[in-house]
Design a protein around this motif. Sequence first.
Motif, short mmCIF file in Angstrom:
data_model
loop_
_atom_site.label_atom_id
_atom_site.label_comp_id
_atom_site.label_asym_id
_atom_site.label_seq_id
_atom_site.Cartn_x
_atom_site.Cartn_y
_atom_site.Cartn_z
N ARG D 21 0.83 -1.21 0.00
CA ARG D 21 0.00 0.00 0.00
C ARG D 21 0.87 1.26 0.00
N ALA D 22 1.90 1.26 0.83
CA ALA D 22 2.74 2.45 0.92
C ALA D 22 3.50 2.68 -0.38
N ARG D 25 0.88 3.98 -3.03
CA ARG D 25 0.32 5.31 -2.82
C ARG D 25 1.40 6.39 -2.89
N TYR D 26 2.57 6.06 -2.34
CA TYR D 26 3.64 7.08 -2.40
C TYR D 26 4.10 7.28 -3.84
N ALA D 259 0.35 -2.76 15.10
CA ALA D 259 0.66 -1.36 14.82
C ALA D 259 2.13 -1.21 14.40
N PHE D 260 3.01 -1.90 15.12
CA PHE D 260 4.44 -1.82 14.82
C PHE D 260 4.71 -2.25 13.38
N ARG D 262 2.68 -2.46 10.84
CA ARG D 262 2.06 -1.57 9.85
C ARG D 262 2.90 -0.31 9.69
N LEU D 263 3.40 0.19 10.80
CA LEU D 263 4.19 1.42 10.74
C LEU D 263 5.53 1.16 10.04
N SER D 266 4.90 0.66 6.37
CA SER D 266 4.55 1.91 5.69
C SER D 266 5.79 2.75 5.46
N ARG D 267 6.63 2.84 6.49
CA ARG D 267 7.84 3.65 6.34
C ARG D 267 8.79 3.03 5.32
N VAL D 270 7.42 3.55 1.65
CA VAL D 270 7.63 4.92 1.19
C VAL D 270 9.11 5.15 0.87
N GLY D 290 15.80 3.01 15.00
CA GLY D 290 14.60 3.81 14.80
C GLY D 290 14.54 4.51 13.45
#
Lengths: 319, 319, 319, 319
Positions: D21-22, D25-26, D259-260, D262-263, D266-267, D270, D290
């Motif tokens: 998805r990322a 969309r990006y 959540a972790f 997915r984040l 996503s990062r 992108v 990080g």
Amino acid sequence: MKKIAVMTSGGDAPGMNAAIRAVVRYAVNNDIKVVGIKRGYAGLLDEDFVEMEFASVGGIMEKGGTILRSSRCPEFVRKETRAEAAKILAKHGIEGLIVIGGEGSLHGAMFLEEEQKIPVVGIPGTIDNDIAFTDMSIGVDTCLNTVVDAIQKLKDTASSHERAFIVEVMGRSSGYIAAVSGLVTGAEAIVIPEIPVNYEALGNKILKERERGKINCIVVVAEGAASAYTVARHLEHRIGYETRITILGHIQRGGSPTAFDRLLASRMGVTAVEYLKRGISYVMTALQGGKIVPVKLDEVLKQKKTLNMELVELTALLS
Amino acid sequence: MKKIAVMTSGGDAPGMNAAIRAVVRYAVNNDIKVVGIKRGYAGLLDEDFVEMEFASVGGIMEKGGTILRSSRCPEFVRKETRAEAAKILAKHGIEGLIVIGGEGSLHGAMFLEEEQKIPVVGIPGTIDNDIAFTDMSIGVDTCLNTVVDAIQKLKDTASSHERAFIVEVMGRSSGYIAAVSGLVTGAEAIVIPEIPVNYEALGNKILKERERGKINCIVVVAEGAASAYTVARHLEHRIGYETRITILGHIQRGGSPTAFDRLLASRMGVTAVEYLKRGISYVMTALQGGKIVPVKLDEVLKQKKTLNMELVELTALLS
Amino acid sequence: MKKIAVMTSGGDAPGMNAAIRAVVRYAVNNDIKVVGIKRGYAGLLDEDFVEMEFASVGGIMEKGGTILRSSRCPEFVRKETRAEAAKILAKHGIEGLIVIGGEGSLHGAMFLEEEQKIPVVGIPGTIDNDIAFTDMSIGVDTCLNTVVDAIQKLKDTASSHERAFIVEVMGRSSGYIAAVSGLVTGAEAIVIPEIPVNYEALGNKILKERERGKINCIVVVAEGAASAYTVARHLEHRIGYETRITILGHIQRGGSPTAFDRLLASRMGVTAVEYLKRGISYVMTALQGGKIVPVKLDEVLKQKKTLNMELVELTALLS
Amino acid sequence: MKKIAVMTSGGDAPGMNAAIRAVVRYAVNNDIKVVGIKRGYAGLLDEDFVEMEFASVGGIMEKGGTILRSSRCPEFVRKETRAEAAKILAKHGIEGLIVIGGEGSLHGAMFLEEEQKIPVVGIPGTIDNDIAFTDMSIGVDTCLNTVVDAIQKLKDTASSHERAFIVEVMGRSSGYIAAVSGLVTGAEAIVIPEIPVNYEALGNKILKERERGKINCIVVVAEGAASAYTVARHLEHRIGYETRITILGHIQRGGSPTAFDRLLASRMGVTAVEYLKRGISYVMTALQGGKIVPVKLDEVLKQKKTLNMELVELTALLS
């Protein structure tokens, strides 16, 4: 019966997709074509139809919500609108209609058959458990587990004297969700539409629990009885408790359906098609004592489901 | 070091029990006695102490909340109160103190060492992720997953045009929970304290999403930025949307901790004892780049943790 | 009735704690003392007793397992052992016994009353749902949801032609768990003790599903019918499928009980005490058509519960 | 860069959809067209391509598995096959390729750039956490939580002396999942590929735990170290324990991502597009402290990720 239609209507409930799947697959296995009507009665009037095959309902059983979507359709109270709907169904060769939804939706279905002679079967789908003659409606069990899970998390959090957690749950006219979730989480008190709120008694009960040594204080409130904010204000005013508020809102309508709801929905979906096939209509599929039985729609709709007060007494006895 | 004490203080967070367990067991394995202080600084002043053995912390790692309970203790801002606390610790032969909590709690710990010469180590425990110099605090990951699970349920429920779901989440001064949960659930908009709310822009964004064909509309609001009701009123007024509100409240503090929080808490608990043993104090255990490192308490507390704005941009880019 | 005892026996099931809580609290509210017997019949013989107060059962309803622990006690088949047990109960002034467990445990209870004249009430607690005359036993609903959740995860994972996932679930003599979990997850096939396995037919069914375009292939196997490895070997041999195996094992006995199990357990616990109080014994609390009714223990135990074959047919029709 | 392609390859992992998805969309937001390649390298060779728009990836972030599906493609080890793949990419005007997968998949990508000059960016996606230079791969966090949840259920079930629960988890060459899940559930022992199994020591450890008063006994075994059955046989033989076995299998690959994950996904998604856009390729997106940083593919693939032995020591210290 060569062709039937299925729709979901009103507020959605987890398990509706499992019912749609069962309707479609059982019908296809019986050589009956199925039309899916999108967005309930509104979609019926717009002819927002989709042909459904065996494969159209693959992988939907586990999903919350409804793939056919849902809506309210206030204009369906008018007879002319329903006559219009009947014409559209006839135009498409649809000989029977299965409506999955709550009381309002079943009313529409009842009139479609009474006035327009469309054979209809209703399937009770609503998280409120407020439909008479059926022990459970589709979605209630999932909703209960969602609420229980949320309240359980509240019980984890740091308890302290003189603080109360107020949880507002669904239930406009029925306190079923509040009563059962309160009972099975050991909530200190419940506020439900069936019993007028007596804030003095509520405050005294909480003070008494505290004297007994309890440091948790959870009050479950059905939205139809009071708002969480009103209950909070009374508790703060009367007994000086700080309050913390949780309003679960529509998360109670979501989530993957439980095994119970999937099974109930599958059985009701199959049975609804079987009824139409055998010429049984103007009925709702009802769960009674573990069996799915037909109950006449007018009987269902003139009876108000009452809450089993034993549940309320149990909460008082056990918490 | 022969004897240390451990407490949890302030708002509780999932994983605090795992930290307590690690402190106790690592200390016992190093022949250091551990006193558990109940109810944070308030319990310290009341000498509400419990001796903790290896077995005292069996089966607690998976539990939400904190077995030592927690409280706020406003009188701890006074120096005389802290002097009193130091005397009590000395009386019990306690040579070091581990404080698990948020900013306020770490402040108390800092002053205990600065003024009273009690060696302290802080462990960051708060769901808000608002403590500087540590990538994550204990409880944040669990809280995020609770919020994500709730929002996901909202996404199941019948979507319709011109309706918005407003979800209010925790975060008085930090928008971290709102920003990340919004990002990873594909929420249409977030409202956070770091960015002044522009209701006109918010309304326009939602209308634009709708034009693009989206029928879901979820807005995640950090409590510190606005109340869900305020946001709802603006959306109803400006763009005529119906709104539905969910306020998660304290369920965000509960739940069995995730693997991440249990691991982080275990590592920080062990490290905190190790620091005291080696004579390192006046520090907080911080997660930096996967490692646990000591950061001076005064540095932690004079720095405000800022939200990584990249997260906010990602939400806008990807949803 | 002044004093009763309660025990859990045999394999444990989620919801047993909720039943214990209801027994204790309802009894205390009726001025009846309650003794908790640890580790079932073995603990009875060891006089491993604990007095239970209202507060002893706080916060246990949501926990899996049983706080009283459980065990098997093979020597309880001997009459002399049971006479010994009766003496112990008499010595402690225990006038009635509530046994929560499966068939074996209820057998012990039956003989205690038949031979030793100890008034007993049984509560059906077993995840297998193999006890006659009750629609559901405590623990079944939670177990089903655990299994469904696991199978659902399997359905996520990369599907490919010519691969089958075999999931072995509990059920030594009953295929209930396999049949219902297979039905509500849309499994491609189930293997249960009630129907002799025909591996040729199984292979053909899977090939046929594949021809229909399905790429998922999940087979749910009850442990009493075959081992997952046996089924895997046959599929690999006959149709050349690669297989992947999951054996859920005892995770099926754990987990926080569902709302359904908590409610059922609470109602049965209260009713069991009520029966003893009213002089009704030698019965099991049974769920029939939504009501809790007493069924004589000898009737329960001479009847084998049969699986509703409609469930099996539904799986074949809908998947 | 006008047009790129994205694929998932090898064993799937939760969060792969969030990465897709990322990427999509990006890229779309940067006016880059995206082709989805189905079934990894096998689909690339078959030109099983699908054009992906902004809306193609709506509602997929929360889903386990991968909408692009995945496969192994043994013939991709041959250089001629890769030359063929490059021709196909060129024919479709694809100027860059993003490969989401484990070590084998990244190898394929590396050779595509080395030999065929296709700019590639790898995204580490595997539940095993066995890819060097990145703190975490996509899917690890979700897998860990699935395993922890399962083991936690085992801990509920009736404990008794002289019984051990053996849980087999994923990890062919890495003991990460076993080590961390064992640590954060307080398992009594772990068996991992990094440390040769010493059954005598294992038996002694369990006996020692029992002497200390523990009645739970859980052993977590990584599939690459031993089979649960082998461990069970040794324990039964050496210390006379009964054993109960759970094999989680592919349920560890499923489930809605945390959540972790997915984040992280996503990062990384992108960032992978951003790298291609800026002309950075022959790299993997890596999580280091990080931050997402590029690491050369040949470096990633010649380095074996080693398990942090501190985790193993912690388990021994704290359980």
